[in-house]
Scaffold this motif. Sequence first.
Motif, PDB file in Angstrom:
ATOM      1  N   VAL A 252      57.749  24.048  56.893  1.00  0.00           N
ATOM      2  CA  VAL A 252      57.710  24.975  55.753  1.00  0.00           C
ATOM      3  C   VAL A 252      57.212  24.230  54.514  1.00  0.00           C
ATOM      4  N   LEU A 253      56.139  24.743  53.909  1.00  0.00           N
ATOM      5  CA  LEU A 253      55.546  24.086  52.744  1.00  0.00           C
ATOM      6  C   LEU A 253      56.282  24.391  51.439  1.00  0.00           C
ATOM      7  N   HIS A 254      56.968  25.517  51.387  1.00  0.00           N
ATOM      8  CA  HIS A 254      57.616  26.003  50.159  1.00  0.00           C
ATOM      9  C   HIS A 254      56.583  26.201  49.054  1.00  0.00           C
ATOM     10  N   GLY A 255      55.529  26.898  49.383  1.00  0.00           N
ATOM     11  CA  GLY A 255      54.506  27.219  48.391  1.00  0.00           C
ATOM     12  C   GLY A 255      53.120  27.043  48.970  1.00  0.00           C
ATOM     13  N   LYS A 256      52.135  27.173  48.102  1.00  0.00           N
ATOM     14  CA  LYS A 256      50.746  26.962  48.507  1.00  0.00           C
ATOM     15  C   LYS A 256      49.999  26.379  47.325  1.00  0.00           C
ATOM     16  N   ILE A 257      48.869  25.742  47.619  1.00  0.00           N
ATOM     17  CA  ILE A 257      48.080  25.149  46.528  1.00  0.00           C
ATOM     18  C   ILE A 257      47.523  26.286  45.671  1.00  0.00           C
ATOM     19  N   ASP A 258      47.817  26.229  44.388  1.00  0.00           N
ATOM     20  CA  ASP A 258      47.445  27.327  43.500  1.00  0.00           C
ATOM     21  C   ASP A 258      47.100  26.736  42.120  1.00  0.00           C
ATOM     22  N   PRO A 259      45.855  26.286  41.965  1.00  0.00           N
ATOM     23  CA  PRO A 259      45.479  25.574  40.735  1.00  0.00           C
ATOM     24  C   PRO A 259      45.707  26.401  39.465  1.00  0.00           C
ATOM     25  N   LEU A 260      45.517  27.715  39.554  1.00  0.00           N
ATOM     26  CA  LEU A 260      45.694  28.537  38.348  1.00  0.00           C
ATOM     27  C   LEU A 260      47.124  28.486  37.838  1.00  0.00           C
ATOM     28  N   ASN A 261      48.064  28.290  38.764  1.00  0.00           N
ATOM     29  CA  ASN A 261      49.472  28.162  38.363  1.00  0.00           C
ATOM     30  C   ASN A 261      49.949  26.709  38.397  1.00  0.00           C
ATOM     31  N   HIS A 262      48.981  25.795  38.359  1.00  0.00           N
ATOM     32  CA  HIS A 262      49.257  24.348  38.293  1.00  0.00           C
ATOM     33  C   HIS A 262      50.072  23.843  39.481  1.00  0.00           C
ATOM     34  N   ILE A 263      49.828  24.393  40.669  1.00  0.00           N
ATOM     35  CA  ILE A 263      50.503  23.879  41.869  1.00  0.00           C
ATOM     36  C   ILE A 263      49.473  23.142  42.709  1.00  0.00           C
ATOM     37  N   GLY A 264      49.619  21.842  42.785  1.00  0.00           N
ATOM     38  CA  GLY A 264      48.691  21.005  43.543  1.00  0.00           C
ATOM     39  C   GLY A 264      49.302  20.603  44.872  1.00  0.00           C
ATOM     40  N   PRO A 265      48.538  19.869  45.699  1.00  0.00           N
ATOM     41  CA  PRO A 265      49.021  19.457  47.028  1.00  0.00           C
ATOM     42  C   PRO A 265      50.340  18.679  46.983  1.00  0.00           C
ATOM     43  N   ASP A 266      50.547  17.916  45.883  1.00  0.00           N
ATOM     44  CA  ASP A 266      51.768  17.099  45.811  1.00  0.00           C
ATOM     45  C   ASP A 266      52.997  17.915  45.404  1.00  0.00           C
ATOM     46  N   ASP A 267      52.787  19.154  44.998  1.00  0.00           N
ATOM     47  CA  ASP A 267      53.928  19.981  44.572  1.00  0.00           C
ATOM     48  C   ASP A 267      54.557  20.736  45.731  1.00  0.00           C
ATOM     49  N   ILE A 268      53.904  20.705  46.901  1.00  0.00           N
ATOM     50  CA  ILE A 268      54.498  21.353  48.074  1.00  0.00           C
ATOM     51  C   ILE A 268      54.640  20.291  49.170  1.00  0.00           C
ATOM     52  N   TYR A 269      55.255  20.640  50.296  1.00  0.00           N
ATOM     53  CA  TYR A 269      55.643  19.602  51.265  1.00  0.00           C
ATOM     54  C   TYR A 269      54.549  19.281  52.290  1.00  0.00           C
ATOM     55  N   ILE A 270      53.365  18.906  51.786  1.00  0.00           N
ATOM     56  CA  ILE A 270      52.272  18.570  52.691  1.00  0.00           C
ATOM     57  C   ILE A 270      52.423  17.143  53.232  1.00  0.00           C
ATOM     58  N   GLU A 271      52.757  16.199  52.345  1.00  0.00           N
ATOM     59  CA  GLU A 271      52.888  14.791  52.776  1.00  0.00           C
ATOM     60  C   GLU A 271      53.941  14.651  53.875  1.00  0.00           C
ATOM     61  N   LYS A 272      54.983  15.447  53.740  1.00  0.00           N
ATOM     62  CA  LYS A 272      56.079  15.424  54.712  1.00  0.00           C
ATOM     63  C   LYS A 272      55.553  15.813  56.110  1.00  0.00           C
TER      64      LYS A 272
END
Length: 207
Positions: free
Chosen positions: A107-127
């Motif tokens: 579960v990522l708990h979000g998606k990449i959304d540049p307009l709302n300032h959500i980048g790859p590091d703000d969701i659980y991609i590295e995990k």
Amino acid sequence: MSTLPSNLKQIAFFLERLPGIGAKTANRLAFYLLRLPERDLKDFAQSISTLKSKTKMCKLCMNLTEVELCDIDEDQGRDNLTITVVEEVLDLLSFETGGIYKGVYHVLHGKIDPLNHIGPDDIYIEKLLSRVQSPKYKVKEIILAMNPDMEGESTAMYIRDRLNEIKRRTGADFKITRLAYGLPIGASLEYADYMTLRKSIEGRNEF
Ligand SMILES: [Zn+2]
């Protein structure tokens, strides 16, 4: 509202903050609560008061749990070499409700959304990436099940590229797939939008 006792008013005020609840419904629900047996209300209050402190993320897949690992990862009957990546826990629940899938999730708990300032590091991609690369783990397939909107699509592409990079670097051999796009059951072609039709024809199967 001014004639209501303040505790009832406070509860209605809180309920009104919930999604999809207007002032009238909030009042109605507050009155409904008032009529419930004392015991039920106490149980409800207890659950609410421990909601945050008891709920944790599964250390493997980031699903919600009260213990270390979620029920799905604890279940020996699941195929833990197939991982479906979803945006939210509610998406996972949709798969589980249908009982259509026997693999595990991330579960990522979000998606990449540049307009709302959500980048790859703000969701659980590295995990997810470190899970795939852990030495003893031989994942077979990763199913990217983000929503078919613009942000979901770019999140899927970003994860795909990062996974391909891991494949190249480590020689790991797993499939990366994306959920099929297409027409909903019972749909009429006449009313389908252009994008859905295009994706349906691109993703057509032999019959
Ligand atoms: Zn889990």
